[in-house]
Design a protein around this motif. Structure first.
Motif, mmCIF file in Angstrom:
data_model
loop_
_atom_site.group_PDB
_atom_site.id
_atom_site.type_symbol
_atom_site.label_atom_id
_atom_site.label_comp_id
_atom_site.label_asym_id
_atom_site.label_seq_id
_atom_site.Cartn_x
_atom_site.Cartn_y
_atom_site.Cartn_z
ATOM 1 N N MET A 172 -2.822 -1.766 -2.972
ATOM 2 C CA MET A 172 -2.532 -2.237 -4.318
ATOM 3 C C MET A 172 -3.181 -3.607 -4.509
ATOM 4 N N ASN A 173 -4.106 -3.687 -5.454
ATOM 5 C CA ASN A 173 -4.792 -4.937 -5.771
ATOM 6 C C ASN A 173 -4.564 -5.254 -7.241
ATOM 7 N N GLY A 174 -3.797 -6.307 -7.506
ATOM 8 C CA GLY A 174 -3.499 -6.673 -8.889
ATOM 9 C C GLY A 174 -2.762 -5.581 -9.636
ATOM 10 N N GLY A 175 -1.919 -4.842 -8.941
ATOM 11 C CA GLY A 175 -1.163 -3.763 -9.565
ATOM 12 C C GLY A 175 -1.934 -2.475 -9.748
ATOM 13 N N LYS A 176 -3.174 -2.426 -9.265
ATOM 14 C CA LYS A 176 -3.981 -1.220 -9.390
ATOM 15 C C LYS A 176 -4.292 -0.656 -8.005
ATOM 16 N N PRO A 177 -4.165 0.657 -7.849
ATOM 17 C CA PRO A 177 -4.468 1.250 -6.542
ATOM 18 C C PRO A 177 -5.976 1.283 -6.285
ATOM 19 N N THR A 178 -6.343 0.951 -5.052
ATOM 20 C CA THR A 178 -7.727 1.076 -4.607
ATOM 21 C C THR A 178 -7.722 1.800 -3.276
ATOM 22 N N SER A 221 0.833 -1.194 0.000
ATOM 23 C CA SER A 221 0.000 0.000 0.000
ATOM 24 C C SER A 221 0.867 1.242 0.000
ATOM 25 N N LEU A 223 -3.699 4.031 0.036
ATOM 26 C CA LEU A 223 -4.120 3.289 -1.140
ATOM 27 C C LEU A 223 -3.586 1.867 -1.046
#
Length: 188
Positions: free
Chosen positions: A41-47, A18, A39
């Motif tokens: 990181m889920n699968g290389g994408k920030p959430t 994160s 943030l």
């Protein structure tokens, strides 16, 4: 990995799992607050993970750290010029709830450098002398002062060499200083 610039505004602290991004809010006459947005990181994408505010101002990306499910944030509140400044270390869970804090370190001074090493934090404050504080973060709900070492000059950068030594680099020091961190309470 850690990325970002110093000086507080726009500084970013990041880990593999994160990141937290403090931003300097508009000037306040009562108190400075630093917004923190975490943030994940889920699968290389920030959430979005969490959003909260911390009393005071962070110095740079080294003022924040994530370790074992907790975000640690070191700040300075108040102003050094009028003697109202104080330095604090806050521990939050990953949802942004305050878990613990250590408040009121080095009144009248401000943070010049921060470094985390596992369950320890090292902070250098400065006004006339350069105290190095060692803080035990083993219990996130109860951060505890381990010791304080007064040094000449000011350390702008701290780097853990290993679990027993900390390297301090500063502009007013003639040379670099290697601080023994084996028993910090013995160096007060």
């Amino acid at each position: 990995t850690t990325s970002g610039g110093g000086g507080g505004a726009g500084a970013t602290g990041a880990s593999n799992s994160s990141s937290s991004s403090p931003m300097r809010p508009a000037s306040s006459t009562v108190q400075t607050w630093t917004p923190v947005i975490r943030l994940a990181m889920n699968g290389g994408k920030p959430t979005f993970g969490a959003s909260f505010t911390v009393a005071g101002q962070v110095l740079n990306q080294f003022s924040l750290d994530e370790y074992e499910g907790h975000l640690r944030v070191a700040t300075t509140t108040g102003q050094t010029w009028d003697g109202t400044s104080s330095n604090n270390l806050y521990v939050y869970d990953l949802a942004g709830n305050l878990t613990g804090s250590l408040l009121g370190m080095a009144p009248g001074e401000r943070i010049y450098s921060v470094r985390y090493d596992g369950a320890r934090a090292y902070l250098v404050t400065y006004k006339q002398v350069d105290p190095l504080f060692a803080v035990d973060l083993t219990d996130p709900a109860h951060p505890a002062m381990l010791g304080e070492l007064k040094l000449p000059g000011v350390s702008d950068y701290l780097h853990p060499v290993n679990h027993t030594h900390l390297l301090g680099l500063g502009r007013a020091q003639v040379c670099t200083c290697m601080h023994a961190c084996i028993h910090p309470s013995k160096h007060t």
